[in-house]
Design a protein around this motif. Structure first.
Motif, PDB file in Angstrom:
ATOM      1  N   ARG A   3       0.846  -1.201   0.000  1.00 26.60           N
ATOM      2  CA  ARG A   3       0.000   0.000   0.000  1.00 26.60           C
ATOM      3  C   ARG A   3       0.876   1.243   0.000  1.00 26.60           C
ATOM      4  NH1 ARG A   3      -4.407  -0.989  -2.157  1.00 26.60           N
ATOM      5  NH2 ARG A   3      -5.290   0.923  -1.268  1.00 26.60           N
ATOM      6  N   SER A   4       1.850   1.271  -0.905  1.00 30.03           N
ATOM      7  CA  SER A   4       2.709   2.444  -1.061  1.00 30.03           C
ATOM      8  C   SER A   4       2.807   2.776  -2.544  1.00 30.03           C
ATOM      9  CB  SER A   4       4.109   2.172  -0.489  1.00 30.03           C
ATOM     10  OG  SER A   4       4.847   1.347  -1.369  1.00 30.03           O
ATOM     11  N   PRO A   5       3.180   4.005  -2.905  1.00 28.01           N
ATOM     12  CA  PRO A   5       3.237   4.406  -4.317  1.00 28.01           C
ATOM     13  C   PRO A   5       4.216   3.590  -5.154  1.00 28.01           C
ATOM     14  CG  PRO A   5       3.288   6.329  -2.882  1.00 28.01           C
ATOM     15  CD  PRO A   5       3.455   5.138  -2.005  1.00 28.01           C
ATOM     16  N   ASN A   8       3.060  -1.471  -7.609  1.00 29.79           N
ATOM     17  CA  ASN A   8       2.160  -1.273  -8.747  1.00 29.79           C
ATOM     18  C   ASN A   8       1.912  -2.585  -9.491  1.00 29.79           C
ATOM     19  OD1 ASN A   8       4.374  -1.616 -10.669  1.00 29.79           O
ATOM     20  ND2 ASN A   8       5.044   0.406 -10.003  1.00 29.79           N
ATOM     21  N   MET A  58       5.647  11.969   0.340  1.00 26.72           N
ATOM     22  CA  MET A  58       4.562  11.992   1.326  1.00 26.72           C
ATOM     23  C   MET A  58       4.625  13.269   2.162  1.00 26.72           C
ATOM     24  SD  MET A  58       3.566   9.244   4.298  1.00 26.72           S
ATOM     25  CE  MET A  58       4.843   9.799   5.434  1.00 26.72           C
ATOM     26  N   TYR A  68       0.136  12.328  -0.778  1.00 20.43           N
ATOM     27  CA  TYR A  68       1.311  12.217  -1.633  1.00 20.43           C
ATOM     28  C   TYR A  68       1.240  13.277  -2.736  1.00 20.43           C
ATOM     29  CZ  TYR A  68       2.381   7.705   0.520  1.00 20.43           C
ATOM     30  OH  TYR A  68       2.697   6.703   1.418  1.00 20.43           O
ATOM     31  N   THR A 136      -1.622   2.729  -3.939  1.00 23.89           N
ATOM     32  CA  THR A 136      -2.450   3.573  -3.068  1.00 23.89           C
ATOM     33  C   THR A 136      -3.709   4.053  -3.775  1.00 23.89           C
ATOM     34  OG1 THR A 136      -1.022   5.428  -3.712  1.00 23.89           O
ATOM     35  CG2 THR A 136      -0.569   4.379  -1.594  1.00 23.89           C
ATOM     36  N   THR A 137      -3.752   3.952  -5.109  1.00 16.19           N
ATOM     37  CA  THR A 137      -4.931   4.399  -5.852  1.00 16.19           C
ATOM     38  C   THR A 137      -5.859   3.249  -6.211  1.00 16.19           C
ATOM     39  OG1 THR A 137      -3.902   4.173  -8.047  1.00 16.19           O
ATOM     40  CG2 THR A 137      -3.548   6.249  -6.872  1.00 16.19           C
TER      41      THR A 137
END
Length: 255
Positions: A3-5, A8, A58, A68, A136-137
């Motif tokens: 759950r971090s940018p 992906n 962040m 972010y 995160t999106t």
């Protein structure tokens, strides 16, 4: 999936390794002695060191959730400017991460392994996601289907059978996406695995081999097994609320 940018879809399905190898094989990369690691945003070398390859920074909020914002140094591209000079058909590694799964399948048609992995993402209804879209999106349902896709990619490499537990995987899905999801779950079962789904969507329920109907009401009025069995048995139960709504669907399907 994290759950971090920096987490992906393309890295989660282990497809970014092949993309990095393609960029490292370009003439400009060879002249500059770039390696596949140069095109990684998780290790030092070619990534932007200001944001450490996240593309975002962040900002801690005191009374609200942290937010972010794009990195000022790289403009959200994740990489150093000279690394972005390397192109495949006019596209930099940052451009590739902006492609959707649907776009990438056509562009990577000559890379069988990568194409097969992307095809599994498409099959679970995630063709619209960008390859580098930050975790995160993603919604909970998208993350869940992403996990299913990775399992399908690994299915041919495993001989052991597994139990998959899914919690409301149809949440927020269009009816066409629900049908696609059902097809994917059927494939897992056909491969010898067991799929246990907590679900209220009748289109999913009617396709189950075995239903355990909990109730009869919600909260303090529930928590008991009202009826269990194949869909036809649940539909025939006068005590089951699920059965009352399930019966017309089975009748329409000739069951």
């Amino acid at each position: 999936i994290g759950r971090s940018p920096r987490s992906n879809p393309i890295t989660y399905i282990k497809g970014f390794d092949e993309v990095r190898e393609l960029f490292a094989a370009q003439p400009l990369s060879k002249s500059r002695r770039y390696t596949p690691a140069t095109f990684s945003f998780n290790t030092g070398g070619g990534r932007c060191e200001e944001c450490e390859g996240a593309g975002q920074v962040m900002v801690e909020m005191v009374f609200m959730a942290d937010v972010y914002v794009p990195c000022d140094a790289c403009g959200g591209t994740r990489f150093k400017r000279d690394v972005l000079d390397v192109r495949i058909r006019g596209q930099s590694v940052h451009d590739v991460l902006q492609w959707t799964v649907d776009d990438a399948i056509g562009r990577f048609r000559h890379q069988p392994r990568l194409g097969a992995a992307l095809w599994q993402l498409q099959q679970v209804g995630l063709g619209y996601l960008r390859l580098g879209q930050p975790a995160t999106t993603l919604s909970g349902g998208e993350a869940q289907r992403l996990k299913i896709a990775r399992e399908l990619i690994q299915a041919n490499k495993r001989e052991s059978r597994k139990l998959y537990l899914l919690d409301e995987p149809t949440t927020g899905l269009h009816l066409d996406d629900v049908r696609q999801l059902i097809t994917v779950l059927d494939r897992l079962v056909d491969a010898g695995h067991t799929v246990l789904v907590i679900e209220h969507h009748l289109d999913v329920i009617k396709r189950a081999d075995w239903i355990v109907d909990m109730g009869p009401e919600a909260g303090d009025g529930g928590g008991r097994v009202v009826v269990q069995g194949p869909p036809e048995a649940v539909a025939a139960s006068a005590a089951s609320h699920t059965g009352r709504f399930l019966a017309p669907l089975l009748e329409a399907a000739g069951r």
